[in-house]
Motif scaffolding. Structure first.
Motif, PDB file in Angstrom:
ATOM      1  N   ASN A 256     -69.286  42.383  -7.348  1.00  0.00           N
ATOM      2  CA  ASN A 256     -69.096  43.183  -8.126  1.00  0.00           C
ATOM      3  C   ASN A 256     -69.318  44.096  -9.196  1.00  0.00           C
ATOM      4  N   PRO A 257     -69.770  44.978  -8.850  1.00  0.00           N
ATOM      5  CA  PRO A 257     -70.787  45.577 -10.710  1.00  0.00           C
ATOM      6  C   PRO A 257     -69.400  46.001 -11.680  1.00  0.00           C
ATOM      7  N   LEU A 258     -68.308  45.895 -11.393  1.00  0.00           N
ATOM      8  CA  LEU A 258     -67.723  46.064 -12.384  1.00  0.00           C
ATOM      9  C   LEU A 258     -66.802  45.481 -12.894  1.00  0.00           C
ATOM     10  N   THR A 259     -66.889  43.661 -11.966  1.00  0.00           N
ATOM     11  CA  THR A 259     -66.221  42.689 -12.515  1.00  0.00           C
ATOM     12  C   THR A 259     -67.589  41.611 -12.422  1.00  0.00           C
ATOM     13  N   TRP A 260     -68.657  42.408 -12.302  1.00  0.00           N
ATOM     14  CA  TRP A 260     -69.809  41.121 -12.264  1.00  0.00           C
ATOM     15  C   TRP A 260     -69.309  39.280 -11.868  1.00  0.00           C
ATOM     16  N   THR A 261     -68.655  39.304 -10.423  1.00  0.00           N
ATOM     17  CA  THR A 261     -67.577  38.110  -9.866  1.00  0.00           C
ATOM     18  C   THR A 261     -68.314  38.746  -8.007  1.00  0.00           C
ATOM     19  N   THR A 262     -68.147  37.416  -7.436  1.00  0.00           N
ATOM     20  CA  THR A 262     -68.697  37.853  -6.122  1.00  0.00           C
ATOM     21  C   THR A 262     -67.414  37.478  -5.251  1.00  0.00           C
ATOM     22  N   PHE A 280     -76.961  65.116 -15.150  1.00  0.00           N
ATOM     23  CA  PHE A 280     -77.630  63.826 -15.562  1.00  0.00           C
ATOM     24  C   PHE A 280     -76.348  63.705 -17.198  1.00  0.00           C
ATOM     25  N   ASN A 281     -75.887  64.880 -18.179  1.00  0.00           N
ATOM     26  CA  ASN A 281     -76.110  64.689 -19.265  1.00  0.00           C
ATOM     27  C   ASN A 281     -74.733  65.230 -19.718  1.00  0.00           C
ATOM     28  N   ARG A 282     -73.741  64.381 -17.762  1.00  0.00           N
ATOM     29  CA  ARG A 282     -72.808  64.270 -17.838  1.00  0.00           C
ATOM     30  C   ARG A 282     -72.084  62.772 -17.339  1.00  0.00           C
ATOM     31  N   LEU A 283     -71.052  62.135 -18.440  1.00  0.00           N
ATOM     32  CA  LEU A 283     -70.935  60.557 -17.952  1.00  0.00           C
ATOM     33  C   LEU A 283     -69.423  60.858 -17.108  1.00  0.00           C
ATOM     34  N   ARG A 284     -69.577  60.384 -16.260  1.00  0.00           N
ATOM     35  CA  ARG A 284     -67.205  60.737 -15.765  1.00  0.00           C
ATOM     36  C   ARG A 284     -66.961  59.101 -15.674  1.00  0.00           C
ATOM     37  N   ARG A 285     -65.948  58.599 -16.705  1.00  0.00           N
ATOM     38  CA  ARG A 285     -65.392  57.648 -16.839  1.00  0.00           C
ATOM     39  C   ARG A 285     -64.125  57.012 -15.693  1.00  0.00           C
ATOM     40  N   GLY A 286     -64.018  56.265 -14.895  1.00  0.00           N
ATOM     41  CA  GLY A 286     -63.359  55.757 -13.725  1.00  0.00           C
ATOM     42  C   GLY A 286     -63.287  56.487 -12.754  1.00  0.00           C
ATOM     43  N   ALA A 287     -64.525  57.179 -12.334  1.00  0.00           N
ATOM     44  CA  ALA A 287     -64.905  57.922 -11.052  1.00  0.00           C
ATOM     45  C   ALA A 287     -64.323  57.273  -9.440  1.00  0.00           C
ATOM     46  N   THR A 288     -65.214  55.828  -9.900  1.00  0.00           N
ATOM     47  CA  THR A 288     -65.407  55.074  -8.833  1.00  0.00           C
ATOM     48  C   THR A 288     -64.289  53.581  -9.267  1.00  0.00           C
ATOM     49  N   ASP A 289     -64.005  53.065  -8.334  1.00  0.00           N
ATOM     50  CA  ASP A 289     -63.335  51.388  -7.883  1.00  0.00           C
ATOM     51  C   ASP A 289     -64.096  50.232  -7.291  1.00  0.00           C
ATOM     52  N   ALA A 290     -63.550  49.505  -7.048  1.00  0.00           N
ATOM     53  CA  ALA A 290     -64.946  48.284  -6.276  1.00  0.00           C
ATOM     54  C   ALA A 290     -64.034  47.116  -5.695  1.00  0.00           C
ATOM     55  N   GLN A 291     -64.651  46.971  -4.122  1.00  0.00           N
ATOM     56  CA  GLN A 291     -64.092  45.421  -3.976  1.00  0.00           C
ATOM     57  C   GLN A 291     -65.405  44.786  -2.752  1.00  0.00           C
ATOM     58  N   VAL A 292     -65.392  43.996  -3.332  1.00  0.00           N
ATOM     59  CA  VAL A 292     -66.002  43.052  -2.461  1.00  0.00           C
ATOM     60  C   VAL A 292     -65.863  43.264  -0.657  1.00  0.00           C
ATOM     61  N   HIS A 293     -65.902  43.297  -0.224  1.00  0.00           N
ATOM     62  CA  HIS A 293     -65.636  42.915   1.591  1.00  0.00           C
ATOM     63  C   HIS A 293     -66.481  42.509   2.605  1.00  0.00           C
ATOM     64  N   GLY A 294     -66.418  40.919   2.853  1.00  0.00           N
ATOM     65  CA  GLY A 294     -67.208  40.587   3.651  1.00  0.00           C
ATOM     66  C   GLY A 294     -68.824  40.882   3.074  1.00  0.00           C
ATOM     67  N   ASN A 295     -70.045  41.344   3.860  1.00  0.00           N
ATOM     68  CA  ASN A 295     -71.192  41.599   3.595  1.00  0.00           C
ATOM     69  C   ASN A 295     -71.834  42.966   2.549  1.00  0.00           C
ATOM     70  N   VAL A 296     -70.373  43.024   1.971  1.00  0.00           N
ATOM     71  CA  VAL A 296     -70.595  44.623   1.684  1.00  0.00           C
ATOM     72  C   VAL A 296     -69.612  44.830   0.126  1.00  0.00           C
ATOM     73  N   LEU A 297     -69.695  46.356  -0.442  1.00  0.00           N
ATOM     74  CA  LEU A 297     -68.647  46.237  -1.624  1.00  0.00           C
ATOM     75  C   LEU A 297     -67.793  47.812  -0.894  1.00  0.00           C
ATOM     76  N   TRP A 298     -67.158  48.246  -0.585  1.00  0.00           N
ATOM     77  CA  TRP A 298     -66.392  48.983  -0.655  1.00  0.00           C
ATOM     78  C   TRP A 298     -65.932  49.590  -1.862  1.00  0.00           C
ATOM     79  N   ILE A 299     -66.283  50.817  -2.349  1.00  0.00           N
ATOM     80  CA  ILE A 299     -65.118  51.604  -2.828  1.00  0.00           C
ATOM     81  C   ILE A 299     -64.304  52.990  -2.057  1.00  0.00           C
ATOM     82  N   ASN A 300     -63.746  53.659  -2.711  1.00  0.00           N
ATOM     83  CA  ASN A 300     -62.737  54.243  -2.085  1.00  0.00           C
ATOM     84  C   ASN A 300     -63.487  55.940  -2.891  1.00  0.00           C
TER      85      ASN A 300
END
Length: 342
Positions: A256-262, A280-300
């Motif tokens: 999970n690249p938001l926590t760097w854990t599995t 490219f010159n616009r950074l958007r904070r808080g744009a995604t969540d993330a959760q490891v689910h089995g063999n993949v990473l899920w986001i809303n």
């Protein structure tokens, strides 16, 4: 293995997430030599990114220009994803002299992905990448030969880099998609054993299947500070598991690249430090969540302009862009940890 239906989603993702459809305006800057044979890595022409020449990996999003500090003591060796996707191209491998493919590579992957790592020295070789059909062709022999030829170039470029440019520096391996397939082979061949093992800071290899038993000694990172390890993920919309994932016979390693854990613990939008999409010159904070689910990473669904129109379920092309700042900051965390351990 990525199936045809999912491959065809990439074009839409390229337009939406990061890879500007305007790269064609840069084609005229490139020389074209359709007959070009093997790359010669002593020539900077055969590098998409190199610290000895200006290239799109040098680009820094506007909000970061005042705080970016270059570190020439650490190298990043970056392997770009597949940019040979045209149905009109009947070949199995890209020509190194194809101006359109080179422009597409540089102003998509090198600009929007390799730039994540540009606080270090970035090296990204051009290589005779396998055509995207190599993933789903029924001619398995031809497909594998295409990947093997591509890896020959990757291996040659890495050996040249180590012999002529590295000069004992710590190394970060970074890649995406097809590049991550080659990165796994590179890590297994050069870093699991031998003198480079202790020089690996970390490997970021998202976008591709990583079988839990592929490496003998190299381990997946367990937290944000571990070094000499690798991190990887494949991003899909929450609730979606494509057929090729359902058919996978082995467990796949996922970070999970938001926590760097599995861990399969949910990571909220608040943990996302910033994504980079078409602007490219616009950074958007808080744009995604993330959760490891089995063999993949899920986001809303990402919280970015126009996302309410999204019907996409496969966020493959956004594997790096959607976590741009989290990766960029983690690079520095691991470099510090690496130096402290040394």
């Amino acid at each position: 293995m990525v199936q045809r239906a999912n491959i065809l989603l990439l074009h839409g993702l390229l337009l939406f997430l990061s890879c500007t459809p305007k790269y064609n305006r840069y084609v005229s800057r490139y020389s074209t030599d359709k007959s070009a044979g093997r790359p010669e890595y002593s020539n900077l022409y055969y590098w998409a990114a190199h610290p000895y020449k200006p290239d799109p990996s040098d680009s820094i999003p506007g909000p970061l220009t005042a705080v970016t500090k270059k570190d020439s003591t650490v190298d990043v060796f970056f392997l770009h994803p597949t940019t040979m996707t045209s149905r009109e191209d009947s070949g199995w491998n890209a020509s190194i002299g194809n101006a359109e493919i080179n422009a597409k590579t540089d102003y998509t992957s090198i600009l929007y992905q390799a730039s994540v790592f540009n606080e270090c020295r970035v090296f990204a070789p051009r290589y005779r990448q396998a055509h995207i059909r190599s993933y789903y062709t029924t001619d398995k022999k031809a497909g594998q030969e295409a990947f093997d030829l591509a890896y020959q170039d990757v291996k040659q470029s890495f050996q040249y880099y180590v012999e002529h440019f590295n000069q004992g520096r710590p190394i970060i391996i970074a890649s995406h998609s097809q590049g991550s397939s080659h990165a796994q082979r590179l890590l297994k061949e050069f870093f699991e054993k031998g003198p480079l093992k202790n020089r690996l800071v970390v490997a970021y290899i998202p976008g591709m299947y990583i079988a839990e038993d592929y490496f003998d000694e190299l381990k997946m990172c367990r937290d944000s500070l571990q070094t000499g390890c690798f991190a990887g993920w494949r991003t899909f919309k929450k609730g979606y598991l494509p057929a090729f994932v359902l058919n996978e016979k082995k467990s796949v390693l996922v970070t999970n690249p938001l926590t760097w854990t599995t861990s399969n613990e949910y990571a909220s939008y608040a943990l996302n430090k910033g994504v980079v999409v078409s602007n490219f010159n616009r950074l958007r904070r808080g744009a995604t969540d993330a959760q490891v689910h089995g063999n993949v990473l899920w986001i809303n669904r990402p919280r970015i302009p126009g996302s309410f129109l999204l019907r996409l379920k496969n966020y493959h092309v956004g594997d790096i862009n959607l976590f741009y700042m989290n990766i960029r900051q983690n690079v520095q965390q691991r470099i510090r940890a690496f130096r402290e351990r040394k």
